[in-house]
Design an enzyme around this catalytic site. Structure first.
Site, short mmCIF file in Angstrom:
data_model
loop_
_atom_site.label_atom_id
_atom_site.label_comp_id
_atom_site.label_asym_id
_atom_site.label_seq_id
_atom_site.Cartn_x
_atom_site.Cartn_y
_atom_site.Cartn_z
N VAL A 1 0.83 -1.21 0.00
CA VAL A 1 0.00 0.00 0.00
C VAL A 1 0.86 1.26 0.00
O VAL A 1 0.44 2.29 -0.55
CB VAL A 1 -0.98 0.00 1.19
CG1 VAL A 1 -0.26 0.21 2.52
CG2 VAL A 1 -2.08 1.03 1.01
N ASP A 2 2.07 1.21 0.56
CA ASP A 2 2.93 2.38 0.53
C ASP A 2 3.39 2.68 -0.90
O ASP A 2 3.44 3.85 -1.32
CB ASP A 2 4.13 2.20 1.46
CG ASP A 2 4.89 0.89 1.25
OD1 ASP A 2 4.38 -0.02 0.57
OD2 ASP A 2 6.02 0.78 1.78
N ARG A 3 3.70 1.64 -1.67
CA ARG A 3 4.06 1.84 -3.07
C ARG A 3 2.87 2.37 -3.86
O ARG A 3 3.01 3.26 -4.71
CB ARG A 3 4.56 0.52 -3.68
CG ARG A 3 5.86 0.01 -3.07
CD ARG A 3 6.16 -1.41 -3.51
NE ARG A 3 6.51 -1.48 -4.93
CZ ARG A 3 6.59 -2.63 -5.60
NH1 ARG A 3 6.35 -3.80 -4.97
NH2 ARG A 3 6.92 -2.63 -6.88
#
Length: 245
Positions: free
Chosen positions: A99-101
């Site tokens: 989710v950070d990417r």
């Protein structure tokens, strides 16, 4: 309505108010599970909606979520989806894309230009996004910090930190800094070269993450955006349906 953004990473915890479709002033804490004390968690803001992204360990995520649920009327957790805000993810199973990417790409896509996004944290992640918002895929490797820790774990005489970059170092600490930072830079530079070949144009380079500043002198074309994930979380938040209740 008071809305806040929370980014719980592997090594840092950031939060900021939601201002339009961007993050406001960011506060950041270094953390380990043992550092997130009750007093620290109780110092978090309160409001109507908490928008949360987490790649941290489940126990730490659960502890933070419990506090946020007591301080906000709604807590909404970001998940990777195949498409959002004009960005289309390359993975056949988007839920496997961190989710950070995903949020980093949402923030980077706002410029409408091809971009290579490099996140330098516990891992080094590199992703290519074209001008139409299509994710062309990416890479994951160990970050320089993780390389140093892994080497120290296997050979304790090799210091886990310290040293300065040099093309040909004459000191062990400098050689370690040069080798590990240089490995990350080489992978980023190869990704940029391959991206140019794929797109037939030169993409922008965006760095984010706690290890980004150390690489900036070696990547002068890069733009450092320390709040990229929070900005992406903001963009994700404004594209979500209004919760009923």
């Amino acid at each position: 309505m008071s809305q806040w953004l929370f980014d719980l990473g592997n090594s840092r915890f950031k939060f900021a108010p939601l201002q339009g479709n961007r993050a406001g002033d960011v506060q950041a804490w270094a953390h380990g599970a043992e550092d997130m004390t009750t007093a620290a968690l109780q110092a978090l803001p309160t409001g109507e909606v908490a928008w949360v992204a987490s790649v941290a360990a489940p126990a730490l995520t659960a502890a933070v979520m419990e506090v946020l649920q007591s301080r906000f009327a709604q807590v909404r957790v970001a998940r990777t989806s195949a498409e959002c805000a004009g960005v289309r993810i390359a993975y056949a199973r988007p839920e496997r894309f961190g989710v950070d990417r995903f949020l980093g790409l949402l923030a980077a896509a706002e410029a409408g230009a091809p971009v290579v996004v490099a996140g330098v944290g516990t891992a080094l992640t590199i992703d290519l996004l074209d001008a139409d918002g299509l994710h062309r895929g990416g890479r994951i490797a160990a970050s320089p910090t993780t390389m140093r820790l892994a080497l120290h774990a296997r050979a304790v005489q090799l210091p886990e930190s310290g040293g300065d970059y040099a093309e040909f170092a004459n000191d062990t600490a400098d050689a370690l800094a040069s080798g590990c930072d240089g490995a990350a830079v080489a992978l980023i530079e190869r990704s940029l070269a391959q991206a140019r070949a794929v797109l037939d144009e030169v993409p922008q380079l965006i760095l984010h993450g706690g290890g980004g500043p150390a690489l900036l002198p070696l990547l002068p074309q890069a733009r450092f955006r320390p709040s990229l994930v929070l900005d992406g979380l903001a963009r994700w938040a404004v594209h979500q349906p209004v919760a009923q209740g």
